[in-house]
Motif scaffolding. Structure first.
Motif, PDB file in Angstrom:
ATOM      1  N   UNK A  60      16.384  -0.538 -50.715  1.00 31.15           N
ATOM      2  CA  UNK A  60      17.347  -0.087 -51.719  1.00 31.15           C
ATOM      3  C   UNK A  60      18.765  -0.092 -51.162  1.00 31.15           C
ATOM      4  N   UNK A  61      18.874   0.143 -49.841  1.00 33.88           N
ATOM      5  CA  UNK A  61      20.176   0.144 -49.190  1.00 33.88           C
ATOM      6  C   UNK A  61      20.798  -1.240 -49.254  1.00 33.88           C
ATOM      7  N   UNK A  62      20.036  -2.257 -48.879  1.00 40.78           N
ATOM      8  CA  UNK A  62      20.549  -3.629 -48.877  1.00 40.78           C
ATOM      9  C   UNK A  62      20.786  -4.109 -50.307  1.00 40.78           C
ATOM     10  N   UNK A  63      19.889  -3.749 -51.222  1.00 40.40           N
ATOM     11  CA  UNK A  63      20.056  -4.154 -52.618  1.00 40.40           C
ATOM     12  C   UNK A  63      21.372  -3.613 -53.174  1.00 40.40           C
ATOM     13  N   UNK A  64      21.696  -2.362 -52.840  1.00 39.17           N
ATOM     14  CA  UNK A  64      22.953  -1.772 -53.284  1.00 39.17           C
ATOM     15  C   UNK A  64      24.126  -2.543 -52.680  1.00 39.17           C
ATOM     16  N   UNK A  65      24.047  -2.847 -51.386  1.00 40.87           N
ATOM     17  CA  UNK A  65      25.134  -3.555 -50.713  1.00 40.87           C
ATOM     18  C   UNK A  65      25.355  -4.930 -51.335  1.00 40.87           C
ATOM     19  N   UNK A  66      24.258  -5.633 -51.690  1.00 40.05           N
ATOM     20  CA  UNK A  66      24.381  -6.944 -52.335  1.00 40.05           C
ATOM     21  C   UNK A  66      25.147  -6.836 -53.651  1.00 40.05           C
ATOM     22  N   UNK A  67      24.902  -5.771 -54.378  1.00 41.74           N
ATOM     23  CA  UNK A  67      25.564  -5.593 -55.667  1.00 41.74           C
ATOM     24  C   UNK A  67      27.070  -5.403 -55.525  1.00 41.74           C
ATOM     25  N   UNK A  68      27.526  -5.042 -54.341  1.00 43.26           N
ATOM     26  CA  UNK A  68      28.961  -4.801 -54.125  1.00 43.26           C
ATOM     27  C   UNK A  68      29.674  -6.023 -53.551  1.00 43.26           C
ATOM     28  N   UNK A  69      28.961  -7.100 -53.294  1.00 42.46           N
ATOM     29  CA  UNK A  69      29.595  -8.289 -52.724  1.00 42.46           C
ATOM     30  C   UNK A  69      30.759  -8.740 -53.599  1.00 42.46           C
ATOM     31  N   UNK A  70      31.900  -8.984 -52.961  1.00 41.69           N
ATOM     32  CA  UNK A  70      33.093  -9.404 -53.694  1.00 41.69           C
ATOM     33  C   UNK A  70      33.984  -8.267 -54.140  1.00 41.69           C
ATOM     34  N   UNK A  71      33.508  -7.009 -54.017  1.00 41.04           N
ATOM     35  CA  UNK A  71      34.360  -5.872 -54.367  1.00 41.04           C
ATOM     36  C   UNK A  71      35.523  -5.749 -53.384  1.00 41.04           C
ATOM     37  N   UNK A  72      36.617  -5.169 -53.852  1.00 44.21           N
ATOM     38  CA  UNK A  72      37.810  -5.027 -53.014  1.00 44.21           C
ATOM     39  C   UNK A  72      37.615  -3.985 -51.918  1.00 44.21           C
ATOM     40  N   UNK A  78      25.624   2.996 -50.049  1.00 48.88           N
ATOM     41  CA  UNK A  78      24.358   2.271 -49.968  1.00 48.88           C
ATOM     42  C   UNK A  78      23.207   3.210 -49.608  1.00 48.88           C
ATOM     43  N   UNK A  79      23.432   4.055 -48.627  1.00 47.36           N
ATOM     44  CA  UNK A  79      22.367   4.989 -48.253  1.00 47.36           C
ATOM     45  C   UNK A  79      22.202   6.093 -49.296  1.00 47.36           C
ATOM     46  N   UNK A  80      23.290   6.420 -50.009  1.00 57.23           N
ATOM     47  CA  UNK A  80      23.176   7.374 -51.103  1.00 57.23           C
ATOM     48  C   UNK A  80      22.271   6.841 -52.201  1.00 57.23           C
ATOM     49  N   UNK A  90      19.719   5.199 -51.737  1.00 57.02           N
ATOM     50  CA  UNK A  90      18.346   5.370 -51.244  1.00 57.02           C
ATOM     51  C   UNK A  90      17.984   6.845 -51.091  1.00 57.02           C
ATOM     52  N   UNK A  91      18.899   7.735 -51.530  1.00 56.91           N
ATOM     53  CA  UNK A  91      18.609   9.159 -51.490  1.00 56.91           C
ATOM     54  C   UNK A  91      18.953   9.850 -50.194  1.00 56.91           C
ATOM     55  N   UNK A  92      19.743   9.190 -49.337  1.00 57.17           N
ATOM     56  CA  UNK A  92      20.125   9.772 -48.045  1.00 57.17           C
ATOM     57  C   UNK A  92      21.619  10.038 -48.047  1.00 57.17           C
ATOM     58  N   UNK A  93      21.999  11.256 -47.695  1.00 59.09           N
ATOM     59  CA  UNK A  93      23.406  11.644 -47.699  1.00 59.09           C
ATOM     60  C   UNK A  93      24.040  11.390 -46.340  1.00 59.09           C
ATOM     61  N   UNK A  94      25.144  10.640 -46.337  1.00 58.96           N
ATOM     62  CA  UNK A  94      25.927  10.403 -45.123  1.00 58.96           C
ATOM     63  C   UNK A  94      27.372  10.805 -45.374  1.00 58.96           C
ATOM     64  N   UNK A  95      28.067  11.187 -44.320  1.00 56.41           N
ATOM     65  CA  UNK A  95      29.482  11.516 -44.439  1.00 56.41           C
ATOM     66  C   UNK A  95      30.304  10.237 -44.610  1.00 56.41           C
ATOM     67  N   UNK A  96      31.477  10.409 -45.163  1.00 58.53           N
ATOM     68  CA  UNK A  96      32.378   9.262 -45.349  1.00 58.53           C
ATOM     69  C   UNK A  96      33.283   9.130 -44.128  1.00 58.53           C
ATOM     70  N   UNK A  97      32.658   8.837 -43.004  1.00 63.48           N
ATOM     71  CA  UNK A  97      33.384   8.705 -41.744  1.00 63.48           C
ATOM     72  C   UNK A  97      32.476   8.029 -40.736  1.00 63.48           C
ATOM     73  N   UNK A  98      33.004   7.028 -40.047  1.00 64.25           N
ATOM     74  CA  UNK A  98      32.165   6.233 -39.150  1.00 64.25           C
ATOM     75  C   UNK A  98      31.604   7.069 -38.002  1.00 64.25           C
ATOM     76  N   UNK A  99      32.443   7.860 -37.330  1.00 62.80           N
ATOM     77  CA  UNK A  99      31.964   8.661 -36.202  1.00 62.80           C
ATOM     78  C   UNK A  99      30.923   9.676 -36.654  1.00 62.80           C
ATOM     79  N   UNK A 100      31.141  10.273 -37.832  1.00 63.07           N
ATOM     80  CA  UNK A 100      30.159  11.231 -38.341  1.00 63.07           C
ATOM     81  C   UNK A 100      28.839  10.531 -38.645  1.00 63.07           C
TER      82      UNK A 100
END
Length: 302
Positions: free
Chosen positions: A194-206, A226-228, A230-240
Protein backbone atom coordinates in the motif's frame (compact mmCIF):
# COMPACT_ATOMS: atom_id res chain seq x y z
CA UNK A 1 -6.76 61.76 -20.57
CA UNK A 2 -6.74 59.11 -23.26
CA UNK A 3 -5.67 55.60 -22.33
CA UNK A 4 -2.86 54.14 -24.43
CA UNK A 5 -3.58 50.99 -26.42
CA UNK A 6 -3.44 47.94 -24.22
CA UNK A 7 -1.84 44.61 -25.05
CA UNK A 8 -4.27 41.99 -26.37
CA UNK A 9 -4.75 38.71 -24.61
CA UNK A 10 -4.44 36.13 -27.35
CA UNK A 11 -4.47 32.78 -25.57
CA UNK A 12 -7.65 30.84 -24.98
CA UNK A 13 -8.18 28.32 -22.22
CA UNK A 14 -7.50 24.82 -23.43
CA UNK A 15 -10.33 22.35 -23.64
CA UNK A 16 -9.82 18.97 -22.00
CA UNK A 17 -9.54 17.30 -25.41
CA UNK A 18 -6.83 19.75 -26.50
CA UNK A 19 -4.96 19.35 -23.23
CA UNK A 20 -4.96 15.57 -23.42
CA UNK A 21 -3.39 15.77 -26.90
CA UNK A 22 -0.50 17.90 -25.66
CA UNK A 23 2.69 16.78 -24.01
CA UNK A 24 3.97 18.39 -20.84
CA UNK A 25 6.72 20.08 -22.88
CA UNK A 26 4.16 21.64 -25.22
CA UNK A 27 2.09 22.85 -22.28
CA UNK A 28 5.21 24.23 -20.60
CA UNK A 29 6.00 26.17 -23.77
CA UNK A 30 2.53 27.73 -23.60
CA UNK A 31 3.03 28.55 -19.93
CA UNK A 32 6.33 30.26 -20.76
CA UNK A 33 4.65 32.23 -23.55
CA UNK A 34 1.88 33.35 -21.21
CA UNK A 35 4.42 34.42 -18.59
CA UNK A 36 6.12 36.53 -21.27
CA UNK A 37 2.77 38.08 -22.15
CA UNK A 38 2.07 38.66 -18.46
CA UNK A 39 5.38 40.46 -18.04
CA UNK A 40 4.42 42.83 -20.87
CA UNK A 41 1.06 43.57 -19.26
CA UNK A 42 2.65 44.15 -15.86
CA UNK A 43 5.19 46.52 -17.37
CA UNK A 44 2.37 48.29 -19.21
CA UNK A 45 0.58 48.58 -15.87
CA UNK A 46 3.71 50.04 -14.27
CA UNK A 47 4.10 52.51 -17.12
CA UNK A 48 0.50 53.68 -16.81
CA UNK A 49 0.93 54.14 -13.07
CA UNK A 50 3.95 56.34 -13.76
CA UNK A 51 2.00 58.31 -16.36
CA UNK A 52 -0.89 58.77 -13.95
CA UNK A 53 1.31 60.25 -11.23
CA UNK A 54 0.81 63.75 -12.64
CA UNK A 55 -2.93 63.15 -12.78
CA UNK A 56 -2.89 61.87 -9.22
CA UNK A 57 -1.06 64.99 -8.09
CA UNK A 58 -3.69 67.13 -9.81
CA UNK A 59 -6.43 65.06 -8.19
CA UNK A 60 -4.82 65.65 -4.80
CA UNK A 61 -4.54 69.39 -5.51
CA UNK A 62 -8.21 69.63 -6.49
CA UNK A 63 -9.30 67.63 -3.45
CA UNK A 64 -7.29 69.99 -1.27
CA UNK A 65 -8.95 73.02 -2.90
CA UNK A 66 -12.51 71.73 -2.64
CA UNK A 67 -13.21 72.69 1.00
CA UNK A 68 -12.25 76.31 0.34
CA UNK A 69 -14.18 76.35 -2.94
CA UNK A 70 -17.24 74.90 -1.24
CA UNK A 71 -17.05 77.52 1.49
CA UNK A 72 -16.67 80.29 -1.11
CA UNK A 73 -19.62 78.88 -3.06
CA UNK A 74 -21.81 78.96 0.03
CA UNK A 75 -20.79 82.56 0.69
CA UNK A 76 -21.54 83.42 -2.94
CA UNK A 77 -25.00 81.91 -2.66
CA UNK A 78 -25.60 83.94 0.48
CA UNK A 79 -24.57 87.14 -1.34
CA UNK A 80 -26.86 86.33 -4.26
CA UNK A 81 -29.69 85.70 -1.84
CA UNK A 82 -29.05 89.06 -0.20
CA UNK A 83 -29.09 90.82 -3.59
CA UNK A 84 -32.35 89.08 -4.47
CA UNK A 85 -33.85 90.11 -1.13
CA UNK A 86 -32.79 93.74 -1.70
CA UNK A 87 -34.18 93.69 -5.23
CA UNK A 88 -37.43 92.28 -3.91
CA UNK A 89 -37.71 95.23 -1.59
CA UNK A 90 -37.56 97.40 -4.71
CA UNK A 91 -40.27 95.34 -6.42
CA UNK A 92 -37.98 93.43 -8.81
CA UNK A 93 -37.92 90.03 -7.05
CA UNK A 94 -39.49 88.13 -9.95
CA UNK A 95 -36.94 89.54 -12.40
CA UNK A 96 -34.00 88.64 -10.16
CA UNK A 97 -35.28 85.12 -9.55
CA UNK A 98 -35.79 84.51 -13.26
CA UNK A 99 -32.18 85.43 -13.89
CA UNK A 100 -30.69 83.50 -10.98
CA UNK A 101 -32.76 80.34 -11.59
CA UNK A 102 -31.37 79.73 -15.07
CA UNK A 103 -28.36 77.80 -16.26
CA UNK A 104 -25.25 79.32 -14.61
CA UNK A 105 -23.30 78.93 -17.86
CA UNK A 106 -25.24 81.72 -19.58
CA UNK A 107 -25.72 83.88 -16.51
CA UNK A 108 -23.59 86.68 -17.94
CA UNK A 109 -25.88 86.94 -20.96
CA UNK A 110 -28.94 87.25 -18.72
CA UNK A 111 -27.37 89.62 -16.22
CA UNK A 112 -27.93 92.54 -18.62
CA UNK A 113 -31.66 92.29 -17.94
CA UNK A 114 -31.11 93.46 -14.37
CA UNK A 115 -30.50 97.01 -15.59
CA UNK A 116 -32.02 98.47 -12.50
CA UNK A 117 -29.38 96.83 -10.26
CA UNK A 118 -26.37 98.87 -9.32
CA UNK A 119 -22.97 98.24 -10.84
CA UNK A 120 -21.86 96.99 -7.44
CA UNK A 121 -24.72 94.48 -7.34
CA UNK A 122 -23.93 93.28 -10.84
CA UNK A 123 -20.27 92.86 -9.93
CA UNK A 124 -21.21 90.98 -6.78
CA UNK A 125 -23.52 88.69 -8.76
CA UNK A 126 -20.84 87.98 -11.34
CA UNK A 127 -18.25 87.27 -8.66
CA UNK A 128 -20.64 85.01 -6.77
CA UNK A 129 -21.54 83.03 -9.86
CA UNK A 130 -17.87 82.69 -10.75
CA UNK A 131 -17.22 81.13 -7.34
CA UNK A 132 -20.02 78.63 -7.85
CA UNK A 133 -18.93 77.80 -11.40
CA UNK A 134 -15.34 77.26 -10.30
CA UNK A 135 -16.46 74.76 -7.68
CA UNK A 136 -18.57 72.82 -10.18
CA UNK A 137 -15.80 72.92 -12.80
CA UNK A 138 -13.23 71.58 -10.38
CA UNK A 139 -15.62 68.86 -9.19
CA UNK A 140 -16.27 67.76 -12.76
CA UNK A 141 -12.54 67.81 -13.53
CA UNK A 142 -11.85 65.73 -10.43
CA UNK A 143 -14.50 63.13 -11.35
CA UNK A 144 -13.17 62.89 -14.93
CA UNK A 145 -9.57 62.45 -13.79
CA UNK A 146 -10.50 59.81 -11.23
CA UNK A 147 -12.67 57.90 -13.71
CA UNK A 148 -9.95 57.99 -16.36
CA UNK A 149 -7.26 56.74 -13.97
CA UNK A 150 -9.53 54.03 -12.60
CA UNK A 151 -10.56 52.88 -16.08
CA UNK A 152 -6.98 52.68 -17.36
CA UNK A 153 -5.72 50.64 -14.42
CA UNK A 154 -8.85 48.48 -14.20
CA UNK A 155 -8.53 47.46 -17.85
CA UNK A 156 -4.91 46.45 -17.42
CA UNK A 157 -5.67 44.64 -14.16
CA UNK A 158 -8.41 42.70 -15.97
CA UNK A 159 -5.90 41.64 -18.62
CA UNK A 160 -3.44 40.59 -15.93
CA UNK A 161 -6.11 38.54 -14.16
CA UNK A 162 -7.14 36.87 -17.43
CA UNK A 163 -3.57 35.82 -18.22
CA UNK A 164 -2.97 34.60 -14.66
CA UNK A 165 -6.14 32.50 -14.88
CA UNK A 166 -4.89 31.05 -18.15
CA UNK A 167 -1.53 30.23 -16.56
CA UNK A 168 -3.28 28.52 -13.64
CA UNK A 169 -5.33 26.44 -16.08
CA UNK A 170 -2.23 25.53 -18.09
CA UNK A 171 -0.31 24.57 -14.96
CA UNK A 172 -3.14 22.25 -13.94
CA UNK A 173 -3.06 20.69 -17.40
CA UNK A 174 0.73 20.42 -17.13
CA UNK A 175 0.51 18.56 -13.82
CA UNK A 176 -1.99 16.12 -15.30
CA UNK A 177 0.15 15.60 -18.40
CA UNK A 178 3.32 15.00 -16.37
CA UNK A 179 1.60 12.53 -14.10
CA UNK A 180 0.12 10.68 -17.09
CA UNK A 181 3.49 10.61 -18.85
CA UNK A 182 5.29 9.36 -15.76
CA UNK A 183 2.74 6.65 -15.20
CA UNK A 184 2.96 5.63 -18.86
CA UNK A 185 6.76 5.55 -18.63
CA UNK A 186 6.89 3.49 -15.45
CA UNK A 187 3.60 1.65 -15.76
CA UNK A 188 1.09 0.82 -13.05
CA UNK A 189 2.18 -0.64 -9.77
CA UNK A 190 1.11 -4.27 -9.56
CA UNK A 191 2.58 -5.20 -6.18
CA UNK A 192 0.77 -5.52 -2.87
CA UNK A 193 2.48 -2.73 -0.92
CA UNK A 194 0.00 0.00 0.00
CA UNK A 195 2.97 2.28 0.67
CA UNK A 196 4.39 1.88 -2.84
CA UNK A 197 0.94 2.03 -4.44
CA UNK A 198 0.36 5.39 -2.74
CA UNK A 199 3.77 6.66 -3.88
CA UNK A 200 3.01 5.63 -7.49
CA UNK A 201 -0.18 7.66 -7.39
CA UNK A 202 1.86 10.78 -6.57
CA UNK A 203 4.28 10.48 -9.50
CA UNK A 204 4.52 13.83 -11.27
CA UNK A 205 3.23 15.83 -8.29
CA UNK A 206 5.09 19.05 -7.49
CA UNK A 207 7.76 19.30 -4.83
CA UNK A 208 6.93 22.08 -2.36
CA UNK A 209 8.98 22.59 0.78
CA UNK A 210 6.96 21.72 3.87
CA UNK A 211 4.09 20.18 1.88
CA UNK A 212 2.42 16.90 2.81
CA UNK A 213 -0.19 16.47 0.08
CA UNK A 214 -2.55 15.96 -1.43
CA UNK A 215 -0.90 17.20 -4.66
CA UNK A 216 2.35 18.73 -3.37
CA UNK A 217 5.07 17.08 -1.29
CA UNK A 218 8.48 17.42 0.20
CA UNK A 219 10.56 14.30 0.83
CA UNK A 220 9.42 13.47 4.37
CA UNK A 221 5.87 14.60 3.62
CA UNK A 222 5.70 12.00 0.85
CA UNK A 223 7.03 9.17 3.03
CA UNK A 224 4.71 10.25 5.83
CA UNK A 225 1.72 10.20 3.46
CA UNK A 226 2.67 6.85 1.94
CA UNK A 227 3.03 5.10 5.27
CA UNK A 228 -0.08 6.87 6.54
CA UNK A 229 -1.98 5.17 3.70
CA UNK A 230 -0.82 1.88 5.18
CA UNK A 231 -2.03 2.88 8.64
CA UNK A 232 1.37 3.78 10.11
CA UNK A 233 1.97 7.22 11.59
CA UNK A 234 5.31 8.92 10.92
CA UNK A 235 6.50 12.42 11.77
CA UNK A 236 6.97 14.97 9.01
CA UNK A 237 10.72 15.13 9.49
CA UNK A 238 13.52 13.00 8.11
CA UNK A 239 15.55 12.68 11.33
CA UNK A 240 12.41 11.83 13.31
CA UNK A 241 11.50 9.18 10.75
CA UNK A 242 15.00 7.74 11.14
CA UNK A 243 14.35 7.42 14.86
CA UNK A 244 10.88 5.98 14.27
CA UNK A 245 12.14 3.14 12.06
CA UNK A 246 14.15 0.00 12.69
CA UNK A 247 17.58 -0.27 11.07
CA UNK A 248 17.86 -2.84 8.30
CA UNK A 249 20.57 -3.72 5.80
CA UNK A 250 20.45 -3.11 2.08
CA UNK A 251 20.02 -6.83 1.48
CA UNK A 252 16.90 -6.78 3.65
CA UNK A 253 15.18 -3.99 1.72
CA UNK A 254 11.57 -4.62 0.73
CA UNK A 255 9.13 -2.39 -1.17
CA UNK A 256 7.94 0.36 1.16
CA UNK A 257 11.12 0.53 3.28
CA UNK A 258 12.71 3.95 3.67
CA UNK A 259 16.11 4.99 2.35
CA UNK A 260 17.86 7.90 4.09
CA UNK A 261 20.36 10.22 2.40
CA UNK A 262 22.75 13.15 2.85
CA UNK A 263 23.16 13.30 6.62
CA UNK A 264 19.48 12.52 7.20
CA UNK A 265 18.41 15.53 5.10
CA UNK A 266 16.50 13.41 2.58
CA UNK A 267 14.35 10.28 2.61
CA UNK A 268 12.81 8.10 -0.11
CA UNK A 269 10.60 5.01 -0.53
CA UNK A 270 12.18 1.83 -1.85
CA UNK A 271 9.99 0.25 -4.55
CA UNK A 272 12.13 -2.74 -5.55
CA UNK A 273 14.56 -3.51 -8.38
CA UNK A 274 17.08 -1.03 -7.02
CA UNK A 275 14.72 1.94 -7.42
CA UNK A 276 13.07 4.51 -5.17
CA UNK A 277 10.24 7.03 -5.39
CA UNK A 278 11.05 10.38 -3.84
CA UNK A 279 10.30 14.11 -3.90
CA UNK A 280 13.79 15.42 -4.76
CA UNK A 281 13.64 19.25 -4.71
CA UNK A 282 11.76 22.30 -5.93
CA UNK A 283 13.20 22.07 -9.45
CA UNK A 284 11.40 18.84 -10.24
CA UNK A 285 8.54 16.53 -9.26
CA UNK A 286 7.88 13.26 -7.45
CA UNK A 287 9.70 10.65 -9.54
CA UNK A 288 11.34 7.26 -9.72
CA UNK A 289 15.12 7.18 -9.42
CA UNK A 290 17.97 4.77 -8.89
CA UNK A 291 18.52 3.96 -5.21
CA UNK A 292 22.07 5.30 -5.42
CA UNK A 293 20.96 8.70 -6.67
CA UNK A 294 22.90 10.29 -3.77
CA UNK A 295 24.93 9.29 -0.73
CA UNK A 296 22.99 6.82 1.46
CA UNK A 297 22.98 7.08 5.28
CA UNK A 298 21.05 3.89 5.88
CA UNK A 299 17.70 2.10 5.64
CA UNK A 300 14.65 1.95 7.87
CA UNK A 301 11.46 -0.05 8.28
CA UNK A 302 8.53 1.42 10.27
Amino acid sequence: MAAAALLPVTAAVLTSSQASAQTSEEIQAEIDAQHSELEKVIEDYNAKREELEDANELIADIEAQLPALEAASLEAQDRMSQIATTAYAGGDFAMVNSVLAGDPSDFADRLMYLSNLSDADNAALEDSLAQIEELETRRAELEALQASADDILAEIEAQQEEIEDEIDALEAEYDDAVQEEYQEEWGDYTGDSAVVAFAYDQLGDDYVYGASGPDEWDCSGLTQGAWGAAGVSLSHNTEMQWNETARISRDELQPGDLVFYNGLSHVAIYIGNGEIIHAPNSTTVVKIADIDVMGIDGYGRP
